[in-house]
Design a protein around this motif. Structure first.
Motif, PDB file in Angstrom:
ATOM      1  N   GLY A 159       0.888  -1.047  -0.171  1.00 56.63           N
ATOM      2  CA  GLY A 159      -0.120  -0.099   0.021  1.00 56.63           C
ATOM      3  C   GLY A 159       0.936   1.360  -0.057  1.00 56.63           C
ATOM      4  O   GLY A 159       2.080   1.210   0.117  1.00 56.63           O
ATOM      5  N   CYS A 160       0.571   2.672  -0.303  1.00 56.75           N
ATOM      6  CA  CYS A 160       0.557   3.683  -0.588  1.00 56.75           C
ATOM      7  C   CYS A 160       1.923   3.984   1.066  1.00 56.75           C
ATOM      8  O   CYS A 160       1.287   3.606   2.148  1.00 56.75           O
ATOM      9  N   GLU A 161       2.026   5.374   1.687  1.00 55.20           N
ATOM     10  CA  GLU A 161       2.908   5.514   2.655  1.00 55.20           C
ATOM     11  C   GLU A 161       1.197   6.079   4.032  1.00 55.20           C
ATOM     12  O   GLU A 161      -0.036   6.315   2.741  1.00 55.20           O
ATOM     13  N   GLY A 162       0.837   5.667   4.415  1.00 60.28           N
ATOM     14  CA  GLY A 162      -0.276   6.162   5.506  1.00 60.28           C
ATOM     15  C   GLY A 162      -1.039   5.396   5.204  1.00 60.28           C
ATOM     16  O   GLY A 162      -1.868   5.246   5.978  1.00 60.28           O
ATOM     17  N   ALA A 163      -1.138   3.594   4.855  1.00 65.91           N
ATOM     18  CA  ALA A 163      -2.467   2.959   4.460  1.00 65.91           C
ATOM     19  C   ALA A 163      -3.045   2.196   4.915  1.00 65.91           C
ATOM     20  O   ALA A 163      -4.077   1.337   5.241  1.00 65.91           O
ATOM     21  N   TYR A 166      -0.212   0.129  -7.891  1.00 69.68           N
ATOM     22  CA  TYR A 166      -0.912  -1.111  -7.143  1.00 69.68           C
ATOM     23  C   TYR A 166      -2.017  -1.919  -7.211  1.00 69.68           C
ATOM     24  O   TYR A 166      -2.224  -2.633  -7.850  1.00 69.68           O
ATOM     25  N   LEU A 167      -3.027  -0.975  -8.114  1.00 68.63           N
ATOM     26  CA  LEU A 167      -4.212  -1.813  -8.500  1.00 68.63           C
ATOM     27  C   LEU A 167      -4.007  -2.138  -9.896  1.00 68.63           C
ATOM     28  O   LEU A 167      -5.125  -2.972 -10.052  1.00 68.63           O
ATOM     29  N   ASN A 168      -3.920  -1.492 -10.716  1.00 69.68           N
ATOM     30  CA  ASN A 168      -3.989  -2.291 -12.249  1.00 69.68           C
ATOM     31  C   ASN A 168      -2.949  -3.836 -12.013  1.00 69.68           C
ATOM     32  O   ASN A 168      -4.018  -4.586 -12.362  1.00 69.68           O
TER      33      ASN A 168
END
Ligand code: TMP
Length: 209
Positions: A10-14, A170-172
């Motif tokens: 996940g991205c930062e802070g996820a 990530y979603l791809n």
């Protein structure tokens, strides 16, 4: 029963740390044997490489240096932790792995996916995650959380469009590899996020308990 390789992305802070803690608690309750590691890092040398990658040392890293250091750290972690633990039939929980390289160095920095795939094959052989839990959140929300934790590291200091590209990649990947990915909507309340993760754990790992 064979090993199971579980990665958290996940991205930062996820909310990756929250997810990892919940997973460990759930596995302990179910009596499932697990080990925990993170990337970049997980061994002494790999943690030193992590410091090189994340600290502000006044020398710009080229995108290729960054890519190679990520895989150098990974090679150490595979050799010392991940491969032996999987061979011992454990669940290995890894906070980030190669999907982060595709998202950050590929999506974020714009490096060629084929080059990443070449290094992936070289470093990992056939080792791939059995499951990736993607904590998905709007980067604006995630970065606000990350800023609240204190000083931003070298990568966290990137601009918002970098994190938009990271999330998109990530979603791809979650769409390209639906068998591997479980996407968690990490923008909701803590309770909602926990419920989503517990459902996934029961479905994917329940039979190991
Ligand atoms: P974190 O462990 O606190 O998430 O920090 C690790 C940072 O390293 C994060 O900004 C994502 C980045 N990273 C990459 O850019 N590529 C990678 O392959 C990995 C594992 C992490």
């Amino acid at each position: 029963m064979s090993g199971f390789f579980l990665t958290i992305e996940g991205c930062e802070g996820a909310g990756k740390s929250t997810a990892v803690n919940l997973i460990k608690e759930w596995m302990s309750e179910k009596g499932i044997e697990f080990t925990e590691t993170r990337e970049p890092g997980g061994t002494r040398v790999a943690e030193d490489i992590r410091s090189l990658l994340l600290s502000h040392h006044g020398e710009e890293l080229s995108d290729t240096t960054e890519l190679l250091l990520m895989f150098a750290a990974r090679s150490q972690n595979l050799f010392h932790n991940i491969e032996p633990d999987l061979s011992a039939d454990k669940v290995v929980i890894c906070d980030r792995f190669t999907d982060a390289t595709y998202a950050y160095q590929g999506g974020g920095r714009g490096l060629e996916q084929e080059q990443i795939a070449t290094l992936e094959n070289l470093v990992q052989g056939s080792c791939r995650p059995d499951m990736t839990l993607l904590m998905d959140v709007d980067p604006e929300v995630g970065m606000a959380r990350a800023r609240g934790r204190g000083e931003l590291d070298r990568i966290e200091q990137e601009k918002m469009d970098f994190f938009e590209r990271v999330r998109e990649e990530y979603l791809n990947r979650s769409k390209t590899y639906p068998q591997q990915y479980e996407v968690i909507n990490a923008g909701g309340s803590l309770e909602q996020v926990k419920q989503q993760i517990l459902l996934v754990l029961e479905r994917r790992l329940g039979e190991r308990s």
